[in-house]
Scaffold this active site. Structure first.
Site, PDB file in Angstrom:
ATOM      1  N   ASN A   1      -5.826   1.929  -9.541  1.00  0.00           N
ATOM      2  CA  ASN A   1      -4.623   0.956 -10.090  1.00  0.00           C
ATOM      3  C   ASN A   1      -5.090   0.284 -11.751  1.00  0.00           C
ATOM      4  O   ASN A   1      -6.045   0.423 -11.848  1.00  0.00           O
ATOM      5  CB  ASN A   1      -4.726  -0.106  -8.641  1.00  0.00           C
ATOM      6  CG  ASN A   1      -5.569  -0.953  -9.212  1.00  0.00           C
ATOM      7  OD1 ASN A   1      -5.969  -1.908  -9.803  1.00  0.00           O
ATOM      8  ND2 ASN A   1      -6.314  -0.987  -8.140  1.00  0.00           N
TER       9      ASN A   1
ATOM     10  N   ASN B   1      -4.404  -2.766 -12.287  1.00  0.00           N
ATOM     11  CA  ASN B   1      -4.308  -4.213 -12.751  1.00  0.00           C
ATOM     12  C   ASN B   1      -5.068  -4.982 -13.061  1.00  0.00           C
ATOM     13  O   ASN B   1      -4.977  -5.839 -13.915  1.00  0.00           O
ATOM     14  CB  ASN B   1      -4.473  -4.890 -11.212  1.00  0.00           C
ATOM     15  CG  ASN B   1      -2.795  -4.368 -10.358  1.00  0.00           C
ATOM     16  OD1 ASN B   1      -2.340  -3.460 -10.369  1.00  0.00           O
ATOM     17  ND2 ASN B   1      -2.085  -5.724  -9.820  1.00  0.00           N
TER      18      ASN B   1
ATOM     19  N   TRP C   1       7.476  -2.094  -6.851  1.00  0.00           N
ATOM     20  CA  TRP C   1       7.674  -2.157  -5.629  1.00  0.00           C
ATOM     21  C   TRP C   1       9.553  -3.027  -5.680  1.00  0.00           C
ATOM     22  O   TRP C   1       9.611  -2.958  -4.129  1.00  0.00           O
ATOM     23  CB  TRP C   1       6.877  -2.719  -4.552  1.00  0.00           C
ATOM     24  CG  TRP C   1       6.253  -2.072  -3.706  1.00  0.00           C
ATOM     25  CD1 TRP C   1       5.638  -1.499  -3.286  1.00  0.00           C
ATOM     26  CD2 TRP C   1       5.037  -1.982  -4.489  1.00  0.00           C
ATOM     27  NE1 TRP C   1       4.627  -0.246  -3.046  1.00  0.00           N
ATOM     28  CE2 TRP C   1       3.199  -1.192  -4.070  1.00  0.00           C
ATOM     29  CE3 TRP C   1       3.930  -2.826  -5.847  1.00  0.00           C
ATOM     30  CZ2 TRP C   1       2.023  -0.592  -4.346  1.00  0.00           C
ATOM     31  CZ3 TRP C   1       2.235  -3.017  -6.535  1.00  0.00           C
ATOM     32  CH2 TRP C   1       1.400  -1.326  -5.592  1.00  0.00           C
TER      33      TRP C   1
ATOM     34  N   CYS D   1       1.722   3.116  -2.160  1.00  0.00           N
ATOM     35  CA  CYS D   1       0.496   3.394  -1.636  1.00  0.00           C
ATOM     36  C   CYS D   1       0.312   4.560  -1.574  1.00  0.00           C
ATOM     37  O   CYS D   1      -0.883   4.888  -1.465  1.00  0.00           O
ATOM     38  CB  CYS D   1       0.389   2.699   0.307  1.00  0.00           C
ATOM     39  SG  CYS D   1       2.176   2.877   1.108  1.00  0.00           S
TER      40      CYS D   1
ATOM     41  N   ASP E   1      -1.860  -9.626   5.140  1.00  0.00           N
ATOM     42  CA  ASP E   1      -1.457 -10.950   6.067  1.00  0.00           C
ATOM     43  C   ASP E   1      -2.538 -11.739   4.899  1.00  0.00           C
ATOM     44  O   ASP E   1      -3.684 -11.292   4.338  1.00  0.00           O
ATOM     45  CB  ASP E   1      -3.078 -11.005   7.138  1.00  0.00           C
ATOM     46  CG  ASP E   1      -2.967 -12.594   7.996  1.00  0.00           C
ATOM     47  OD1 ASP E   1      -2.489 -13.368   7.248  1.00  0.00           O
ATOM     48  OD2 ASP E   1      -4.050 -12.207   8.283  1.00  0.00           O
TER      49      ASP E   1
ATOM     50  N   ASN F   1      -5.478 -14.983   8.453  1.00  0.00           N
ATOM     51  CA  ASN F   1      -5.200 -16.103  10.221  1.00  0.00           C
ATOM     52  C   ASN F   1      -4.686 -15.657  11.076  1.00  0.00           C
ATOM     53  O   ASN F   1      -4.691 -15.657  12.748  1.00  0.00           O
ATOM     54  CB  ASN F   1      -4.319 -17.484   9.221  1.00  0.00           C
ATOM     55  CG  ASN F   1      -2.662 -16.854  10.015  1.00  0.00           C
ATOM     56  OD1 ASN F   1      -2.816 -15.775   9.725  1.00  0.00           O
ATOM     57  ND2 ASN F   1      -2.075 -17.813   9.873  1.00  0.00           N
TER      58      ASN F   1
ATOM     59  N   ASP G   1       3.813 -13.340   3.519  1.00  0.00           N
ATOM     60  CA  ASP G   1       2.959 -12.890   4.751  1.00  0.00           C
ATOM     61  C   ASP G   1       4.493 -11.469   4.713  1.00  0.00           C
ATOM     62  O   ASP G   1       5.279 -11.464   4.246  1.00  0.00           O
ATOM     63  CB  ASP G   1       2.588 -12.931   5.723  1.00  0.00           C
ATOM     64  CG  ASP G   1       1.469 -14.095   6.028  1.00  0.00           C
ATOM     65  OD1 ASP G   1       0.722 -13.920   5.375  1.00  0.00           O
ATOM     66  OD2 ASP G   1       1.490 -13.627   7.421  1.00  0.00           O
TER      67      ASP G   1
ATOM     68  N   HIS H   1       1.604   1.975   5.464  1.00  0.00           N
ATOM     69  CA  HIS H   1       0.825   1.721   4.103  1.00  0.00           C
ATOM     70  C   HIS H   1       0.073   2.767   3.962  1.00  0.00           C
ATOM     71  O   HIS H   1      -0.606   3.019   5.352  1.00  0.00           O
ATOM     72  CB  HIS H   1       0.446   0.615   4.504  1.00  0.00           C
ATOM     73  CG  HIS H   1      -0.512   0.195   3.108  1.00  0.00           C
ATOM     74  ND1 HIS H   1      -0.525   0.784   2.447  1.00  0.00           N
ATOM     75  CD2 HIS H   1      -1.997  -0.462   2.823  1.00  0.00           C
ATOM     76  CE1 HIS H   1      -1.266   0.259   1.055  1.00  0.00           C
ATOM     77  NE2 HIS H   1      -2.513  -0.400   1.831  1.00  0.00           N
TER      78      HIS H   1
ATOM     79  N   ASP I   1      -8.769   1.656  -0.178  1.00  0.00           N
ATOM     80  CA  ASP I   1      -7.632   1.029  -0.339  1.00  0.00           C
ATOM     81  C   ASP I   1      -7.182   0.445  -2.106  1.00  0.00           C
ATOM     82  O   ASP I   1      -8.047  -0.557  -2.205  1.00  0.00           O
ATOM     83  CB  ASP I   1      -6.669   0.079   0.251  1.00  0.00           C
ATOM     84  CG  ASP I   1      -5.723   0.481   0.619  1.00  0.00           C
ATOM     85  OD1 ASP I   1      -4.812   0.548  -0.523  1.00  0.00           O
ATOM     86  OD2 ASP I   1      -4.835  -0.577   1.016  1.00  0.00           O
TER      87      ASP I   1
ATOM     88  N   THR J   1       2.441  -8.985  19.897  1.00  0.00           N
ATOM     89  CA  THR J   1       1.018  -8.612  19.916  1.00  0.00           C
ATOM     90  C   THR J   1       0.526  -7.177  19.686  1.00  0.00           C
ATOM     91  O   THR J   1      -0.553  -7.414  19.665  1.00  0.00           O
ATOM     92  CB  THR J   1       0.203  -9.385  21.228  1.00  0.00           C
ATOM     93  OG1 THR J   1       0.003  -8.288  22.692  1.00  0.00           O
ATOM     94  CG2 THR J   1       0.539 -10.762  21.158  1.00  0.00           C
TER      95      THR J   1
ATOM     96  N   GLU K   1      -4.739  -1.755  22.888  1.00  0.00           N
ATOM     97  CA  GLU K   1      -3.776  -2.517  22.846  1.00  0.00           C
ATOM     98  C   GLU K   1      -3.763  -3.010  24.763  1.00  0.00           C
ATOM     99  O   GLU K   1      -3.330  -2.669  26.027  1.00  0.00           O
ATOM    100  CB  GLU K   1      -1.959  -2.949  22.467  1.00  0.00           C
ATOM    101  CG  GLU K   1      -2.192  -2.603  20.839  1.00  0.00           C
ATOM    102  CD  GLU K   1      -2.738  -3.931  19.960  1.00  0.00           C
ATOM    103  OE1 GLU K   1      -2.801  -4.435  20.769  1.00  0.00           O
ATOM    104  OE2 GLU K   1      -2.632  -3.683  18.956  1.00  0.00           O
TER     105      GLU K   1
ATOM    106  N   GLU L   1     -10.289  -5.557  23.682  1.00  0.00           N
ATOM    107  CA  GLU L   1      -9.334  -5.673  23.093  1.00  0.00           C
ATOM    108  C   GLU L   1      -9.323  -7.084  22.541  1.00  0.00           C
ATOM    109  O   GLU L   1      -9.396  -7.617  21.082  1.00  0.00           O
ATOM    110  CB  GLU L   1      -8.176  -5.152  22.372  1.00  0.00           C
ATOM    111  CG  GLU L   1      -6.601  -5.104  21.568  1.00  0.00           C
ATOM    112  CD  GLU L   1      -6.437  -6.115  21.528  1.00  0.00           C
ATOM    113  OE1 GLU L   1      -4.997  -6.524  20.695  1.00  0.00           O
ATOM    114  OE2 GLU L   1      -6.025  -6.804  23.098  1.00  0.00           O
TER     115      GLU L   1
ATOM    116  N   TYR M   1      10.361   0.537   2.374  1.00  0.00           N
ATOM    117  CA  TYR M   1       9.491   0.626   3.497  1.00  0.00           C
ATOM    118  C   TYR M   1       8.364  -0.535   3.015  1.00  0.00           C
ATOM    119  O   TYR M   1       8.248  -0.791   4.214  1.00  0.00           O
ATOM    120  CB  TYR M   1       8.425   1.728   2.333  1.00  0.00           C
ATOM    121  CG  TYR M   1       6.940   1.897   1.646  1.00  0.00           C
ATOM    122  CD1 TYR M   1       6.421   1.626   2.611  1.00  0.00           C
ATOM    123  CD2 TYR M   1       7.869   1.517   0.282  1.00  0.00           C
ATOM    124  CE1 TYR M   1       5.160   1.425   1.898  1.00  0.00           C
ATOM    125  CE2 TYR M   1       6.464   1.271  -0.633  1.00  0.00           C
ATOM    126  CZ  TYR M   1       4.440   1.313  -0.123  1.00  0.00           C
ATOM    127  OH  TYR M   1       3.668   1.061  -0.655  1.00  0.00           O
TER     128      TYR M   1
END
Length: 705
Positions: free
Chosen positions: A225, A227, A237, A273, A302, A306, A325, A331, A354, A415, A443, A448, A537
């Protein structure tokens, strides 16, 4: 006594390239892998004297030094302190054959090899040539060693692949030309390392660290990238790409990397991405690090780590930007395979990287490598960036309705929404492999939940230096009616679902049904507000398409359906290139309790068919026929058909398509001359300003000449 004179040096190119699995590189340079012997032959003009002593010097970087492991000095038949060694082999008269061995932890990059000859009291030095040394997944002592040959063929030697996109319930295949062996690509990959901030700050230290795949891959994640470091690709984007290339129009890495290199390192506009991941896969594979592309559906961004993503909508269903967020439909990132000497053997294997610039890591837009094992076990305190990636696949998704009086109401907390169908291309085929189990336990399982609590505890300590009170409540994952969060929780009294009546195709109307069910015996008078928005997206709304309001009466346990239509004329000027529409329905009763139902829609493109009219053989011309249809009920002009494919077409092919009548099918024929044998991917892309790209690909088995 005459000094030894060398007429020429034979780098045994064919022999070494075959042994080192570097035959596919389009270069006349010696390209070798570390931890493995290679052969050279010296053709002599004079005779070797019995007392001559031979010393080899291999060096790399701008300031080679033995202390930095960027210079190795080694004599015949004895291993030097650096781990490099050389032995003399039997040879014909007038020749000398040598086998040279590099250590499995040697610095990778371009080397000079010199031969120093001491003959009596005379010392002479001769440059034997240059070579490039790469990581070696075939060497058991290399940190990137991969034991399975089929996996090495896929993750190191395959120069094309599939990147999965779309929605969790509508996963699409997009072909990508990695082209890591194409002309200039290895040189460009090495240039990327030399352009990094680390190299500019301390070139000697930077080159010295290039023996470590952890270091190299992290530098590449920053440099792909633009940046911080005038890297390769500039991200955008907002849906407006007139000053560059729409990210959806890229089909591979080769054009992008060459554009950056030949444009004197000016960042290439624009990427998203999958473009960053495709380019990084090319660079890492070219350097010898096994790498694959991964897609995470419903991927959380996020910002405050958190582990909770809050989404706010108003009473009409419009998305409000009250938080940084977000949850992206998908992604794309990379995984590379190597051991983690910094963390311990438990964390060896696939490492997440990433290059998409989302958050700074140690002051720079870079991410990873983070061990997938660390992510799965909730070890969010481990290097690098495991907390951010843990959140990307594990955060809770909490939806709120925000009223005009600033009161907010929690509608539901899901969740299970985040981190679905984590996907990559299968080894040896184009099918999808689900790797979700590499990232998290099932899940809702006890394990988990334990991992989630462990991660919360570690994050609270890391972020504030003291325990932060963060609670997580398990709630149903389906959309359900919730009362105001300040009131006692009641059981849901209605449920709803948005249903597509048919698979939507661009140019056609979209037919939808909202099915509402009364879950109680009480009569319900419900106000329904429907909204449709064109989105990217990343799920960021770009244009409003439709707003409707309806009143619905539901008797005891009654089910009612509301049908509505989004016509082509309504969405044609609002739809962005992502071809995605978000439909929301907010349902209210007099009691003020609410139901929010959402549905993501991807409009399908018409099919594009590719026929190869004959056998494909290296250096033999063959015609390709492409048929496609204008999906619109209007004339379209100024379209371009593009084709590319490593081993098939050296530079991207572009053919103008002047005009297509409404719903007209067109056929275009062009010629390709394959220049590499084996399985090859031919990509075709119809680019038009009236609708987003129509893409297709075909796999070809090219026979040797």
């Amino acid at each position: 006594m005459a000094a030894l004179k060398i007429a020429n040096v034979n780098w045994q190119s064919k022999l070494n390239k075959a042994a080192h699995h570097t035959s596919d590189y389009s270069s006349t340079e010696a390209i070798l892998r570390r931890g493995q012997a290679f052969s050279i032959t010296l053709h002599l003009q004079t005779t070797v004297q019995s007392g001559d002593n031979f010393t080899f010097i291999a060096s790399t970087g701008p300031s080679p030094a033995e202390s930095q492991r960027t210079k190795a000095v080694f004599n015949l038949s004895e291993e030097g302190a650096s781990g490099w060694s050389a032995t003399q082999e039997p040879s014909e008269p007038g020749c000398m054959n040598f086998t040279i061995f590099s250590p499995a932890n040697a610095v990778i990059g371009r080397y000079k090899l010199k031969l120093q000859i001491v003959s009596g009291n005379k010392v002479s030095s001769t440059l034997l040539g240059h070579f490039v040394l790469l990581f070696n997944p075939w060497c058991p002592n290399d940190d990137v060693y991969m034991a399975n040959e089929k996996e090495r063929q896929e993750y190191v030697l395959n120069d094309s692949g599939i990147i999965f996109q779309g929605l969790e319930k509508y996963i699409q295949q997009e072909a990508w030309n990695y082209g890591q062996f194409e002309e200039d690509i290895l040189d460009i990959s090495l240039a990327i390392l030399d352009r990094s901030l680390n190299h500019r700050q301390d070139p000697a230290a930077d080159v010295s660290n290039r023996n470590n795949p952890i270091y190299v891959s992290r530098v590449i994640s920053a440099m792909v990238n633009s940046n911080d470091e005038k890297g390769v690709v500039e991200g955008k984007w907002n849906g407006k790409y007139c000053s560059g290339t729409n990210p959806l129009q890229w089909s591979g890495s080769v054009t992008i990397l060459r554009k950056w290199y030949r444009g004197r390192y000016k960042p290439v506009r624009y990427g998203q991405c999958w473009v960053f991941a495709g380019v990084m896969c090319t660079v890492l594979r070219s350097l010898g690090i096994p790498t694959r592309v991964i897609t995470n559906f419903n991927s959380a961004h996020d910002r405050n780590i958190n582990l909770s993503i809050d989404k706010y909508v108003d009473i009409s269903g419009k998305t409000l930007h009250l938080t940084e967020d977000s949850v992206w439909n998908f992604h794309v990132w990379n995984e590379s395979w190597f051991i983690r000497r910094d963390l311990g053997s438990l964390y060896d294997g696939w490492q997440v990287l990433d290059a998409t610039p989302q958050e700074r890591s140690k002051g720079i837009y870079q991410c990873g490598p983070a061990s997938t094992r660390a992510i799965k076990e909730g070890d969010v305190n481990l290097d690098y960036d495991s907390s951010f990636l843990f959140a990307a696949v594990n955060a809770d998704y909490v939806t709120w309705i925000h009223y005009s009086n600033k009161r907010k109401e929690r509608i539901y907390s899901d969740t299970r929404k985040i981190g679905k169908f984590i996907s990559t291309k299968a080894v040896g085929t184009n099918s999808r492999v689900d790797v979700t189990a590499n990232y998290k336990y099932p899940e809702g399982s006890l394990k988990e939940r334990q991992v989630y609590k462990k991660a919360l505890k570690l994050l609270a300590v890391r972020s504030t230096g003291k325990r932060t009170k963060i609670t997580r409540r398990r709630r149903r994952s389906s959309v359900a009616w919730r009362q105001n969060m300040t009131q006692p929780t009641q059981k849901p009294s209605i449920s709803g679902k948005l249903i597509l009546d048919a698979s939507p195709v661009i140019g056609q109307d979209i037919l939808l049904t909202l099915a509402l069910r009364n879950l109680t015996s009480d009569f319900k008078n419900i106000r329904v507000k429907l909204r449709a928005s064109a989105i990217l997206y990343t799920r960021r709304p770009k244009a409003e398409i439709l707003q409707l309001s309806r009143s619905v009466k539901l008797g005891s346990e009654e089910v009612k359906e509301i049908s509505f239509k989004i016509s082509y004329s309504q969405y044609k000027n609002s739809l962005v290139d992502d071809r995605k529409i978000l439909v929301t329905a907010v349902c209210e009763t007099k009691q003020g309790a609410s139901l929010l139902v959402e549905k993501d829609i991807v409009l399908q493109d018409p099919f594009l068919t590719i026929k190869v009219l004959g056998p494909t053989v290296v250096h033999k011309a063959v015609n390709v026929q492409v048929t496609f249809t204008n999906p619109l009920s209007e004339v379209v002009t100024d379209c371009v058909l593009r084709a590319e494919g490593s081993g098939l077409i050296k530079d991207q092919l572009r053919i103008n398509v002047a005009r297509m009548a409404p719903m007209e099918s067109s056929t275009i024929q062009f010629e390709i001359i394959p220049y590499k044998s084996g399985t090859r991917q031919l990509q075709v892309d119809l680019v038009c300003i009236h609708f987003s790209d129509i893409k297709g690909f075909v796999m070809l088995d090219v026979a040797p000449a």
